[in-house]
Design an enzyme around this catalytic site. Structure first.
Site, PDB file in Angstrom:
ATOM      1  N   GLU A   1      11.377   2.116  14.820  1.00 40.86           N
ATOM      2  CA  GLU A   1      10.501   3.199  14.337  1.00 40.86           C
ATOM      3  C   GLU A   1       9.183   3.103  15.091  1.00 40.86           C
ATOM      4  OE1 GLU A   1       9.369   2.505  10.201  1.00 40.86           O
ATOM      5  OE2 GLU A   1       9.462   0.348  10.541  1.00 40.86           O
TER       6      GLU A   1
ATOM      7  N   TYR B   1       0.834  -1.202   0.000  1.00 43.02           N
ATOM      8  CA  TYR B   1       0.000   0.000   0.000  1.00 43.02           C
ATOM      9  C   TYR B   1       0.870   1.253   0.000  1.00 43.02           C
ATOM     10  CZ  TYR B   1       0.732   0.768   5.076  1.00 43.02           C
ATOM     11  OH  TYR B   1       1.276   1.019   6.316  1.00 43.02           O
TER      12      TYR B   1
ATOM     13  N   LEU C   1      10.708   1.117   7.617  1.00 48.41           N
ATOM     14  CA  LEU C   1      10.181   1.647   6.364  1.00 48.41           C
ATOM     15  C   LEU C   1      10.893   2.983   6.105  1.00 48.41           C
ATOM     16  CD1 LEU C   1       7.938   1.216   4.179  1.00 48.41           C
ATOM     17  CD2 LEU C   1       6.661   2.937   5.439  1.00 48.41           C
TER      18      LEU C   1
ATOM     19  N   LYS D   1       6.402  -1.839   2.014  1.00 46.10           N
ATOM     20  CA  LYS D   1       5.184  -1.314   2.624  1.00 46.10           C
ATOM     21  C   LYS D   1       4.058  -2.320   2.407  1.00 46.10           C
ATOM     22  CE  LYS D   1       2.917   3.142   3.289  1.00 46.10           C
ATOM     23  NZ  LYS D   1       2.984   3.196   4.737  1.00 46.10           N
TER      24      LYS D   1
HETATM   25  N1  PMP Z   1       7.133   3.580   9.396  1.00 44.45           N
HETATM   26  C1  PMP Z   1       5.955   2.920   9.375  1.00 44.45           C
HETATM   27  C2  PMP Z   1       5.879   1.555  10.012  1.00 44.45           C
HETATM   28  C3  PMP Z   1       4.827   3.493   8.784  1.00 44.45           C
HETATM   29  O1  PMP Z   1       3.661   2.815   8.736  1.00 44.45           O
HETATM   30  C4  PMP Z   1       4.935   4.792   8.230  1.00 44.45           C
HETATM   31  C5  PMP Z   1       3.723   5.453   7.634  1.00 44.45           C
HETATM   32  N2  PMP Z   1       3.342   4.845   6.463  1.00 44.45           N
HETATM   33  C6  PMP Z   1       6.171   5.442   8.263  1.00 44.45           C
HETATM   34  C7  PMP Z   1       7.255   4.805   8.858  1.00 44.45           C
HETATM   35  C8  PMP Z   1       6.343   6.812   7.663  1.00 44.45           C
HETATM   36  O2  PMP Z   1       6.379   6.735   6.255  1.00 44.45           O
HETATM   37  P1  PMP Z   1       5.893   7.975   5.382  1.00 44.45           P
HETATM   38  O3  PMP Z   1       6.637   9.157   5.835  1.00 44.45           O
HETATM   39  O4  PMP Z   1       6.259   7.584   3.986  1.00 44.45           O
HETATM   40  O5  PMP Z   1       4.420   8.088   5.585  1.00 44.45           O
END
Ligand code: PMP
Length: 307
Positions: free
Chosen positions: A182, A33, A207, A149
């Protein structure tokens, strides 16, 4: 508000949107996603999210469902159809619909694609950022490819629920050596007492957030030093500032970790400055023109040749 979704080629009322029970996303979490933040009607960090989608699909060998130019049109149409001013666009691509069998289905099975829109209250989000949020910590029990993702989010769901039950907004996940990976749905950052921003390097442990990457550029242009390295829960507790980044939260200051105040217990000066910079400049970084990203274009051309 009547909302529209996009499912496998059709714009359809949200309440009528359906996917097949044998969609592999449903049965195996065999899907990825992406989420775009929408601010004042603009899709934020448009190209970055589209590129990461191509990467996630490539890592799982899921076919790219359509050319980036077509997807760009659909994503913008979803913003318009839903009259979305502030909120999120969610896109999910699965390996498609096939008789249940763990191994990949035949190569001619088309990937499934669905897109939804969600509006959020910009004032509530701003108030939250001004106040700062609390986070708790918990062991990171996820799989070894967090760089993809994937929609397989059960550990993240449990962590977020634990945060919610503790009256916190986010859960920072801790690896077996005591270092923060994270958040359940965001990247984790601290600013050390020496004024250095620190966040974990982007490998398979986390991620690689698109907001995270944009923030590096903003920090660099403002002369704020940063390091990509792991930091422990203990280091975070002694930090000058802390915050999370994501497409939905942008940059949101963290004022408390496991019940202990960070810095003076209020959002940090640099955190607020960087948030402001992110909000002010990010929609202008990309107008969502058709992506000319080599990874995506090569993958798409190959796919047309093969299938
Ligand atoms: N880590 C995780 C586990 C997430 O779900 C997200 C949000 N999608 C992020 C980091 C931040 O990613 P982004 O800045 O691309 O939204």
């Amino acid at each position: 508000m009547s909302r529209f979704a996009y499912v496998n080629g059709q714009y359809i009322r949200h309440t009528d949107a359906r996917i097949h029970i044998e969609d592999r996303g449903n049965q195996f979490s065999d899907a990825v996603y992406e989420v775009w933040g929408v601010r004042n009607g603009e899709l934020m960090d448009f190209d970055g999210h589209l590129r990461r989608l191509a990467r996630s699909l490539g890592e799982l060998k899921i076919r790219i469902p359509m050319a980036p130019a077509a997807l760009t049109v659909i994503l913008h149409r979803m913003v318009a159809l839903n009259k979305l001013r502030n909120g999120l666009i969610y896109l999910q691509v699965s390996r498609g619909q096939a008789r249940r069998d763990h191994a990949f289905p035949a190569a001619n099975v088309r990937p499934g694609i669905m897109i939804t829109a969600k509006s959020t209250n910009a004032i509530t989000a701003e108030t939250r950022a001004e106040k700062g949020i609390s986070v708790i910590t918990q062991p990171d029990i996820r799989w070894g490819r967090r760089d993809i993702k994937s929609i397989s989010l059960l550990p993240n769901v449990l962590a977020k629920q634990a945060a919610s039950e503790a009256g916190a907004s986010e859960c920072w996940l801790v690896d077996p050596d005591g270092f923060i990976t994270e958040g359940a749905s965001s990247n984790a950052w601290i600013m050390t007492t020496n004024g250095v921003l620190v966040t974990r390097p982007a490998n398979t442990d986390i991620l690689n957030g698109i907001t995270r990457r944009t923030l590096f550029e903003l920090a660099e242009s403002r002369g704020i030093p940063f390091e990509e390295r792991a930091f422990s829960r203990e280091e975070a507790l002694c930090a000058r500032e802390a915050f999370v980044t994501s497409a939905s939260a942008y940059l949101t200051p963290v004022v408390e970790i496991d019940g202990k105040p960070i810095g003076n217990g209020h959002p940090g000066t640099f955190s607020l400055q960087l948030r402001e910079a992110y909000v002010a400049t990010t929609p202008m970084r990309s107008r969502g023109r058709p992506v000319r990203d080599p990874v995506w274009l090569v993958a798409h051309r190959l796919e047309r040749l093969v299938g």
